[in-house]
Design a protein around this motif. Structure first.
Motif, PDB file in Angstrom:
ATOM      1  N   TYR A 159       0.737  -1.369   0.167  1.00  0.00           N
ATOM      2  CA  TYR A 159       0.066  -0.093   0.092  1.00  0.00           C
ATOM      3  C   TYR A 159       0.953   1.326  -0.072  1.00  0.00           C
ATOM      4  N   GLU A 160       2.180   1.028  -0.047  1.00  0.00           N
ATOM      5  CA  GLU A 160       2.933   2.076  -0.293  1.00  0.00           C
ATOM      6  C   GLU A 160       2.882   2.812  -1.673  1.00  0.00           C
ATOM      7  N   LYS A 161       2.737   3.957  -1.597  1.00  0.00           N
ATOM      8  CA  LYS A 161       2.509   4.721  -3.043  1.00  0.00           C
ATOM      9  C   LYS A 161       3.853   4.726  -3.871  1.00  0.00           C
ATOM     10  N   ASN A 162       3.993   4.615  -5.289  1.00  0.00           N
ATOM     11  CA  ASN A 162       4.898   4.837  -6.090  1.00  0.00           C
ATOM     12  C   ASN A 162       4.944   6.047  -6.705  1.00  0.00           C
ATOM     13  N   ASP A 163       5.637   7.118  -6.053  1.00  0.00           N
ATOM     14  CA  ASP A 163       5.559   8.494  -6.601  1.00  0.00           C
ATOM     15  C   ASP A 163       6.109   8.564  -8.025  1.00  0.00           C
ATOM     16  N   CYS A 186      -4.272   2.746  -1.920  1.00  0.00           N
ATOM     17  CA  CYS A 186      -4.665   1.785  -2.713  1.00  0.00           C
ATOM     18  C   CYS A 186      -3.852   0.698  -2.792  1.00  0.00           C
ATOM     19  N   GLU A 187      -4.050  -0.291  -3.368  1.00  0.00           N
ATOM     20  CA  GLU A 187      -3.352  -1.400  -3.406  1.00  0.00           C
ATOM     21  C   GLU A 187      -2.292  -1.273  -4.663  1.00  0.00           C
ATOM     22  N   TRP A 188      -0.773  -1.635  -4.384  1.00  0.00           N
ATOM     23  CA  TRP A 188      -0.053  -1.459  -5.568  1.00  0.00           C
ATOM     24  C   TRP A 188       0.413  -2.961  -5.807  1.00  0.00           C
ATOM     25  N   VAL A 189       0.798  -3.253  -6.930  1.00  0.00           N
ATOM     26  CA  VAL A 189       1.491  -4.380  -7.292  1.00  0.00           C
ATOM     27  C   VAL A 189       2.589  -4.484  -8.159  1.00  0.00           C
ATOM     28  N   ILE A 190       3.371  -5.297  -8.287  1.00  0.00           N
ATOM     29  CA  ILE A 190       4.511  -5.211  -9.090  1.00  0.00           C
ATOM     30  C   ILE A 190       3.848  -5.352 -10.477  1.00  0.00           C
ATOM     31  N   SER A 191       3.982  -4.383 -11.240  1.00  0.00           N
ATOM     32  CA  SER A 191       3.534  -4.313 -12.565  1.00  0.00           C
ATOM     33  C   SER A 191       4.467  -4.597 -13.984  1.00  0.00           C
ATOM     34  N   HIS A 192       4.087  -5.425 -14.877  1.00  0.00           N
ATOM     35  CA  HIS A 192       4.573  -5.487 -16.092  1.00  0.00           C
ATOM     36  C   HIS A 192       5.241  -4.247 -16.620  1.00  0.00           C
TER      37      HIS A 192
END
Length: 330
Positions: free
Chosen positions: A145-149, A194-200
């Motif tokens: 749930y840590e935002k990727n700025d 929001c939920e953050w996931v490892i994204s392609h």
């Protein structure tokens, strides 16, 4: 294609010599046989020829840290995830952090992404259920749930740039509505988790390859944490054209249903969903508009890009109209 600089090719030669476990001056003839397939300024990719007991391999050499870090993270996550039968990624031969290079097994795939093949997506034999299942398994390897700025900054910048360049294609009311979606998304990400996931990062038909009965997922250089919806929307929004001629009207419905059934997690509409979908459609529109004016493409190709531009504009208009209707109901 522009050519790599002399300095960049020197690095490529050092990587090849290290792979062959030989000094550079001992493999000069082999270095001349290196095949450069792609050059983007920050990356050189291609094939090293076989030498002695070393087979031919595919290489990527990065000239910026982020690309190498992103691709390395994606490949490692894919290698550690729960496997999905019938879907794989190319095997890694070596990570070479000092040179920011990655060596991968050399693969051959069927053509699934050329302009003409794209007209017959339903004939490609892609199991979209398995594609969705693979993406879900990949996403679930890393959640937070840590935002990727960094992700947000780049996407907001891209949205601003595309809307500024393309606003002449829209009515003032449409531009105002898109700006509202943009501002709502900025506020959403500032005030909500929001939920953050490892994204392609670039999950779509170009990077879903087919080899016999197997599917292969490639190119993880944009891999980073992103909202869960991003990869799903990036894949499906770019396939919406399959709902129109020359495809059967049901083709897109079938593809998206199979994909989402495999992903097995419903996506909730929200301000972030609306922003990401609209960003992807604007990105597509910018590509179509630019290529329809590019004289290096033949007249037939430019006509296809113009048609794609027209359809993309219609999809954006439909999205905005539906959104306004939903807001009035609420």
């Amino acid at each position: 294609m522009y050519s790599p600089t002399t300095e960049q090719m020197q690095v490529v030669h050092q990587v090849a010599a290290a792979y062959w476990q030989q000094p550079v001056d001992k493999v000069l003839s082999q270095l001349g046989s290196i095949e450069v397939l792609k050059f983007t300024g920050g990356k050189v990719a291609g094939n090293f020829p076989a030498h002695k007991s070393f087979p031919s391999v595919f290489f990527k050499v990065y000239f910026y840290d982020r690309g190498y870090r992103f691709e390395t993270a994606g490949l490692k996550a894919a290698a550690e995830m729960t496997p999905v039968e019938g879907v794989r990624v190319p095997s890694v031969i070596a990570f070479m952090p000092e040179q920011k290079a990655i060596l991968l097994e050399k693969r051959a795939w069927e053509d699934t992404s050329s302009p003409w093949k794209r007209l017959w997506v339903n004939k490609l034999g892609i199991d979209w259920f398995k594609v969705g299942a693979w993406l879900r398994a990949f996403h679930d390897t890393q959640t937070t749930y840590e935002k990727n700025d960094y992700f947000l900054r780049k996407k907001f910048e891209k949205f601003e740039s595309h809307l500024n360049d393309l606003k002449h294609l829209f009515t003032p009311d449409q531009v105002d509505k898109m700006n509202q979606i943009y501002n709502s998304a900025r506020e959403y990400f500032e005030k909500n988790q929001c939920e953050w996931v490892i994204s392609h990062g670039d999950f779509g038909l170009d990077n879903i390859k087919k080899s016999g009965s197997k599917l292969e997922i490639i190119d993880f250089e944009d891999c980073q944490p992103a909202p869960r919806e991003f990869d799903v929307l990036n894949c499906l929004a770019r396939l919406e054209y399959t709902g129109r001629f020359p495809h059967r009207g049901s083709t897109y419905t079938e593809i998206s249903h199979q994909f989402l059934e495999g992903y097995n997690r419903p996506l909730q509409k929200s301000d972030r969903y609306n922003f990401l979908y609209l960003l992807i459609k604007l990105d597509m529109l910018e590509t179509y508009f630019r290529r329809s004016k590019d004289g290096s493409f033949g007249g037939g190709r430019r006509a296809i890009f113009h048609l794609s531009q027209t359809r993309c504009l219609a999809q954006i208009d439909q999205f905005l109209v539906q959104l306004i209707k939903m807001e009035k109901v609420c």
